[in-house]
Each structure stands twice: as structure tokens, then as C-alpha cells.
Design a protein around this motif. Structure first.
Motif, PDB file in Angstrom:
ATOM      1  N   GLU A  44      43.655  33.320  40.853  1.00  6.79           N
ATOM      2  CA  GLU A  44      44.666  34.352  41.090  1.00  6.79           C
ATOM      3  C   GLU A  44      46.043  33.733  41.251  1.00  6.79           C
ATOM      4  O   GLU A  44      46.177  32.585  41.702  1.00  6.79           O
ATOM      5  CB  GLU A  44      44.323  35.181  42.335  1.00  6.79           C
ATOM      6  CG  GLU A  44      45.189  36.423  42.520  1.00  6.79           C
ATOM      7  CD  GLU A  44      45.117  37.390  41.343  1.00  6.79           C
ATOM      8  OE1 GLU A  44      45.730  37.082  40.290  1.00  6.79           O
ATOM      9  OE2 GLU A  44      44.476  38.447  41.478  1.00  6.79           O
ATOM     10  N   ALA A  50      40.279  41.616  41.255  1.00 10.98           N
ATOM     11  CA  ALA A  50      41.742  41.576  41.335  1.00 10.98           C
ATOM     12  C   ALA A  50      42.218  42.680  42.256  1.00 10.98           C
ATOM     13  O   ALA A  50      41.566  43.726  42.396  1.00 10.98           O
ATOM     14  CB  ALA A  50      42.371  41.727  39.951  1.00 10.98           C
ATOM     15  N   ALA A  79      43.806  35.050  36.274  1.00  4.60           N
ATOM     16  CA  ALA A  79      44.979  35.293  37.124  1.00  4.60           C
ATOM     17  C   ALA A  79      46.073  36.007  36.338  1.00  4.60           C
ATOM     18  O   ALA A  79      46.367  35.646  35.192  1.00  4.60           O
ATOM     19  CB  ALA A  79      45.504  33.968  37.664  1.00  4.60           C
TER      20      ALA A  79
END
Length: 752
Positions: free
Chosen positions: A252, A72, A190
Motif C-alpha cells: 500500500e 484497500a 498499491a
């Protein structure tokens, strides 16, 4: 690192960084002269270009920890990003602070700091109990929200010491089996927050057990929407239905605000490699599916979040990238993280991606920089309707139809119906206001054999958007008093020789520089030239390549048609100077090995002949049709691409921009979807109040009418769209009620 909370001091690894413009080879000896630095204009898609990439972080260490498993990415402030590590063995869960920017020297990325994430008591989380996948920076990086897909969980950590200070509630069914319905390693991959931090989104990488995948392999996923504020509590407020591409997962999300997001989907096939696509996503008007037991029961397309491809990373130039395993494009790897950077020239934004190498020798930690255009969503500006039963003066019609009621209306009809509009142009040349229009229906009832009593006309109309009505001012009748048509017509023995729907199937309309009208017909297909009053000026012009439909009067006995019925000149654009026509076949030629090809022809008005030049436009599926076309500017065209469904069964009704000066390496015109007509925002309530049973109105407006066949660019970024209602057969708006003819005006930001 030890077990206590540690925040390492800033240490630069800039010497190890690989700049976009570095001369040294990366990952072996690629043949590209400047690895990571694409050539100028390195386009991946109409709205996305590759700025470059860097492998500077790959297989490096920082303060004794492997810089690996970056899943991330989030910017804490300009040029400073945070990267979250997933479950790399038993190493500590951690967040790296990166120096990250792109300038004329290229992508510059280096680790500047690291923070170990710990429980409230200071005990570090590790890869054995924390699988970090989603990251949100709060208060300039003072705190972060990090999702772990192991449980799953969303926790808040203070970055000054790495301690957990809060956690967010997760609905019970999202827990990993057996506690809930989620699959191991398929949960909160996500995580994103809106710019004002009032809304948080947590997206599932894979479907819940009750949701599953559809017959095409598409994941039926859920995204949880949380309401709250930065640094404080967030609580679940809704769930949205999101459908991935076949065999891909949602890895994501980026929240843009105003219910708009970006989504990254990723998949992997052994021996083939990764697929990574970035989508624009709209939650406008999306329903809450929290109470839906299984998304497999959701059939209304409007219940799913809308999505439109922004970029497929496989379409980017490799730019000297090398790969350690098979990939469709050596640029690809296991991309899992994304973050939006700052503004770029031309109204674009920087989009950064990062790949997770999973600590594997066969994968690469790679940071990508792209330039993307993020357009505001399309909105409904105006809407006006012509009643389905607005009969006009003329002979009784529909006498060749079966007298059975259809949608409550039985033929014959008391006069001439307006069966929708197959073409709309300005009533006055050059007028882009849309206030007065010349609107043309087609041949009436769909076939030669049932439309002999339907008169071919173009109506002069004035949309009155304030009252949602259309004023009919009169019409011009298409006729052949000078006997230019060389074959028999229905009214051949009369003085005016008024043309009917048994003579031609008129579908497209254009005005040339002299003021003459040109009609695109489907029976031939022909081009028909008339004066401004509708009088035919010359014999219909067939295609010089011999293309003929089954209804063509030129078809010799025993001759096989080369075009299916009703696949002729549904669409035709005219150049801005009025001297060039671009008629387009609605469907594919029967013998074309590529049934997605739609041929665009060029007709020279001055020379009164086809130039011999053609282009190939490719629709997304062989079943799709080109409904109309208009010139935007220069040689850019705006086309309608549609399916043949209506109402809730509608899948594709869209406007596409293409450019006759941009042909791809595959020989087809490039294309960009400008409008999904099934997903238009209606913030001002133009489409409301809804009539009983009316489908597709409200905050999310749809145009679910079968034959969307008229498009007209107006001033600025406004576009008018209208439908052919196939009177009385279509009921896409209200089941069991014949569709009206609808004229809508859309605001399409960035259209030109």
C-alpha cells in the motif's frame, strides 16, 4: 447478487460491531480485560501509537456477500470509508462503504453500503477476472480508481451504479508474464493519489523479472507516477525505484503531497506469521528510472526512494488481540489496506489499516487505528565551506607522512591545515544563533605516529552563509604549561608545552557552567579540562571502569586494551545547566557480547568525577559509529550515527534523537531518526550550482562525507552539522579532490 449493477441500501450492522471499549470478549476469551482497547500511552514507536482495533467485520456478510478479502481502504469523506474486495472466489468484485471512526468509545466500524463493480456493459467483474488491490476515492466517492493485479489494470468506476467508465494506460513491461515482466499476484497492490489529485502512484507488490531481488532478499520494485487530474485522464510520467525490506512486498501507498508518501510493506512466513511495517517515503529529487532495463544495476543510493521506519506493527501492544494462526504478535494479520483519517490532538493524524483475511478461516478481517506523527521533510537552510587547503599560521606539518600526493595534495604542508571539525560549540555560552562558533579539529592526521607536528587547537569562526565561506577569526591553543599531564608529551621540554596530535586525539568539546572547556579524547580515552584559553587545569581523567584503548598511556606492558583504536570519546554532550557531561564511546568495547552497544557515561562536573551511572545506546549495525552528541532539551540527546563510507558508497549518515529518561524494556535507550543526512531537501537551491563532478547536491542534498562528527542544535528547529575531512584523504564530495570542511544548517520540523 444478480448480474445487474446493484447498489445496496444502507443497512447497519452496528449490533455486530466490537467497540474498543466493549466488555464482551473478541475471538475467544483473551485475558486482556478490554480487547481492542490498549492501555493509555500504547506506544508502538516514537511517532506511532495504537488507538485500538476492531474485529467487527470478521466473517460477517452483507446483502448476501461475505465481507472478506478487504485489500484497500480509502476515505470518501469524514467517517465514511470505502473498502475494496480482492479475488474472493467467483463472488462479484465490490466496494463496501464503511462507517469508520475512532472516538472515546473506540474504533467503530460497520458496513453501510455495497457497490458491485461492472464492465461498461453492466456485466459484473468477479474474483475470477478482477483482483482488486488498490483504491482511490474521487469527488467525495462519486468515482473511484481501482487497481487489479491480475493484468494489471487501473480502472475508474462510477459508484452510483458501479460501471467502469475509463481505464488508465499501463506500460507494457508491467503486464503479467508472458505478456510482460510481472509475476502473477505481484503487481499493482498499491494505489494512491496526492491530496490535490494531480499525481497518482501505482506501486508494484513484487519486482519485475529483470529487476529481481538483491543478495539480501530485498525487492527491487518500481512505482509508476502518473500525472493528471481527478476524474480525468492520468498518464505515466515517471518510474521510481523502491527497495523493500528482505522478503517483504509493497502492499500500500499513501501520498501526502510534496513528494512524500507512506508505504506499507508486508510479508508472511509459514509457522511464524506476518511482518507489517509502515515507512515514511521521500521521492524528493528521485530520478526517473523508466529507461533503466534492470534495477539490479542501480548502485547510487540516491537513485532509490528514501524510506524511514514509522512503525513495525509487531512492536505495538497486543491489547487483547487473538490470532487464529502463529503470529509474532497476536495483533498481526495480513494487513493490506491503509488510509489516513483526520487530525488528532498534538498535531498527529489517524492512520487506519485493514487486514485481508483471504476468505480463510485461519485469518481475520481486522481494522486498526493508530495515531501517527507525520513530520515535514528536512530541508537545507544554509551551507558554508572551509577550503581543504586553508592553511593556518604555525609550523610546517605533515612531515611524518609519506610524501606521496593524496587527492592532489602532497605533504609536508605549509603551515597548519584545518582537517575538518570534530566538535563545534557556540563561541559564547548560551548563544544559539550559530553566527560565531568555536570549532575544534582532532589530532590532525589520524595516528600518534604521524601527528607530532600538528598543533591541537580550537578555531573561532564565523560562517558567512551568503557567500558560502567561513571566516577564521583566530584560535586557542591547547597547552599544559603547569605540567598537569602526567606522561611524556612531544613539547614537554618547552615553556608552553603546546599539545600535539601525538599527545591526544581530541574529538569532542563542551563548556561547563564555569566557562571551562572539557575535551573528550580517544587515546585514553580521557576527559581533559582546560580553562577558556585552552590551558590544561588538571590531569586527564580516565574511565573508572578501566576502559583503555591501544594508544592509552595508562596501558601497562602486556595489558590487553578493552577498546579498539579510535573508538573513544568521539561524542560528548553537556547538560543545559553545564554541570553534567555525557561522554559516549564511538564504538563497542571489545568484549561486549552486543557489538551494537555504545556506552553513555555521566560525569558530575561539580564533584569532578564519574557518577557511576551509564546508559546503553544501540546503533543499527555493529559497524556504525556515534560521531557526536548534543543536548536538545532536558535529557534528550541528538546524536550522529554514521558509517565509515563516503561518496556514492555512503549508506548511513543520520541524526538520532534519544532520551536518557526513556529506557526500553530491552535495557536500551529508545531512539528516533530525526534526519537522514543523505536525503535532505534543497528547495531553494542552497547547494547549487554544482561544481564539476560534485556529488550529492541539487534538489536532493546529501552529506556523503566520511566523518560527520559535529552536531549543534541552534534556535528553534535548526541544527548545524559539520564534518572532519581527514585531510587530505577524503574525497566524498568530488572524486579525486580533497574534501572541504562543510558546515550546513538544517531545518528539522518537529525536532523539539
Amino acid at each position: 447478487m444478480g448480474t445487474s449493477s446493484i447498489r445496496a441500501r444502507v443497512v447497519s450492522i452496528g449490533a455486530a460491531a466490537i467497540s474498543l471499549f466493549a466488555a464482551a470478549p473478541a475471538l475467544g476469551a483473551p485475558t486482556h480485560p478490554d480487547p481492542g482497547h490498549p492501555a493509555a500511552g500504547a506506544s508502538c514507536a516514537p511517532d506511532a501509537s495504537l488507538l485500538g482495533f476492531s474485529d467487527a467485520l470478521d466473517k460477517t456478510t452483507f446483502r448476501g456477500t461475505p465481507v472478506a478479502g478487504l485489500s484497500a481502504l480509502a476515505f470518501a469523506r469524514p467517517s465514511r470509508a470505502l473498502a475494496l474486495v480482492d479475488n474472493i472466489g467467483t463472488t462479484p468484485a465490490r466496494v463496501y462503504e464503511l462507517g469508520l471512526e475512532t472516538d472515546r468509545r473506540g474504533v467503530d466500524v460497520a458496513v453501510r453500503d455495497v457497490t458491485v463493480l461492472t464492465r461498461p456493459d453492466g456485466t459484473p467483474y468477479t474474483g475470477a477476472d478482477f483482483d482488486g488491490e488498490g483504491l482511490v476515492a474521487e469527488r467525495g466517492g462519486a468515482t473511484v480508481l481501482a487497481s487489479s493485479e491480475r493484468e494489471p489494470s487501473i480502472r475508474r468506476f462510477r459508484l452510483s451504479d458501479g460501471r467502469e467508465i475509463a481505464s488508465l494506460p499501463v506500460p507494457a513491461r508491467f503486464q503479467v508474464t508472458p505478456a510482460g515482466e510481472a509475476t502473477v499476484n505481484q503487481t499493482f497492490e498499491a494505489l494512491a493519489t496526492t491530496p490535490d489529485h494531480r499525481t497518482l502512484y501505482a506501486g508494484m507488490e513484487g519486482p519485475l523479472a529483470a529487476d529481481g531481488r538483491d543478495a539480501e532478499g530485498r525487492g527491487l520494485q518500481r512505482i509508476i507516477r502518473y500525472a493528471g487530474r481527478e476524474g480525468a485522464a492520468y498518464t505515466p510520467s515517471a518510474q521510481y525505484a523502491y527497495r523493500t525490506d528482505a522478503n517483504l512486498g509493497l502492499v500500500e501507498l499513501l501520498a501526502l503531497g510534496d513528494d512524500q508518501l507512506l508505504a506499507v510493506e508486508r510479508g508472511f512466513t509459514t509457522g511464524v506469521g506476518n511482518t507489517v511495517r509502515v515507512y515514511r517515503v521521500s521521492a524528493t529529487g528521485a530520478p526517473d528510472v523508466s529507461a533503466v532495463p534492470s534495477l539490479s544495476t542501480v548502485t547510487d543510493q540516491r537513485s532509490w526512494l528514501g524510506k524511514e521506519l514509522l512503525v513495525d506493527i509487531a512492536d505495538c501492544p497486543p491489547s487483547g488481540a487473538t490470532t487464529k494462526q502463529p503470529q509474532p504478535n497476536p495483533l498481526l494479520d495480513n494487513i493490506e489496506g491503509a488510509a489516513l483519517g483526520g487530525p488528532l490532538p498534538g498535531g498527529r493524524r489517524a492512520l487506519y489499516l485493514v487486514s485481508d483475511d483471504n476468505g480463510s478461516a485461519t485469518q481475520t478481517t481486522r481494522v486498526y487505528a493508530l495515531s501517527v506523527t507525520l513530520r515535514p521533510e528536512v530541508s537545507l537552510r544554509s551551507r558554508a565551506l572551509v577550503s581543504a587547503t586553508a592553511y593556518q599560521p604555525g609550523p610546517v606539518s605533515g612531515t611524518q607522512l609519506a610524501p606521496t600526493p593524496v587527492n592532489g595534495i602532497a605533504p609536508p604542508f605549509p603551515g597548519q591545515p584545518i582537517p575538518g571539525f570534530s566538535a563545534v560549540i557556540p563561541a559564547r555560552a548560551g548563544d544559539r544563533s550559530g553566527e560565531r562558533l568555536l570549532a575544534m579539529p582532532d589530532n590532525g592526521f589520524g595516528a600518534k605516529t604521524n601527528s607530532a607536528d600538528f598543533m591541537l587547537r580550537a578555531y573561532e569562526i564565523e560562517p558567512k552563509y551568503g557567500t558560502h565561506r567561513v571566516k577564521i577569526d583566530g584560535h586557542i591553543s591547547f597547552r599544559d604549561p603547569d605540567r598537569k599531564v602526567p606522561f611524556p608529551i612531544v613539547n614537554g621540554g618547552t615553556r608552553d608545552r603546546l599539545l600535539t596530535g601525538a599527545d591526544f586525539d581530541i574529538e569532542s568539546l563542551a563548556r561547563d557552567a564555569r566557562g571551562d572547556l572539557w575535551i573528550g579524547d580517544e587515546f585514553g580515552p580521557y576527559l581533559i579540562r582546560t580553562d577558556r584559553t585552552g590551558k590544561v587545569l588538571q590531569a586527564p581523567i580516565p574511565l573508572p571502569d578501566g576502559t583503555k584503548s591501544p594508544q592509552s598511556p595508562d596501558l601497562a606492558p602486556g595489558e590487553t586494551p578493552t577498546l579498539r583504536a579510535s573508538n573513544g570519546f568521539e561524542a560528548m554532550a553537556v547538560s543545559q545547566d553545564g554541570w553534567t557531561l555525557y561522554p559516549i564511546l564511538e564504538g563497542a568495547k571489545t568484549a561486549d557480547p552486543d557489538q551494537r552497544r555504545r556506552v553513555v557515561y555521566e560525569f558530575d562536573v561539580r564533584a569532578n568525577r564519574y557518577s557511576g551511572r551509564t546508559w546503553s545506546f544501540r546503533v543499527d549495525d555493529p559497524s556504525l559509529l556515534v560521531g557526536d552528541a548534543a543536548v536538545l532539551d532536558g535529557r534528550r540527546l541528538l546524536l550522529i550515527e554514521r558509517d565509515n563510507a563516503m561518496g556514492p558508497q555512503t549508506l548511513v549518515k543520520r541524526l538520532v534523537v534519544t532520551d536518557l529518561d526513556q529506557v526500553g524494556s530491552d535495557g536500551y535507550l529508545t531512539r528516533r531518526t530525526a534526519v537522514d543526512l543523505m536525503r535532505v531537501a534543497d528547495p531553494d537551491g542552497v547547494s547549487t550550482p554544482a561544481r564539476p563532478g560534485e556529488y550529492g547536491v541539487g534538489p536532493l542534498f546529501s552529506f556523503p562525507l566520511q566523518s560527520v562528527e559535529s552536531v549543534l542544535p541552534l534556535g528553534g528547529d535548526r541544527v548545524l552539522v559539520a564534518n572532519d575531512n581527514n585531510f587530505p584523504g577524503n574525497d566524498g564530495r568530488i572524486a579525486g579532490r580533497a574534501d572541504d570542511t562543510e558546515l550546513i544548517v538544517l531545518d528539522v520540523p518537529g525536532l523539539r
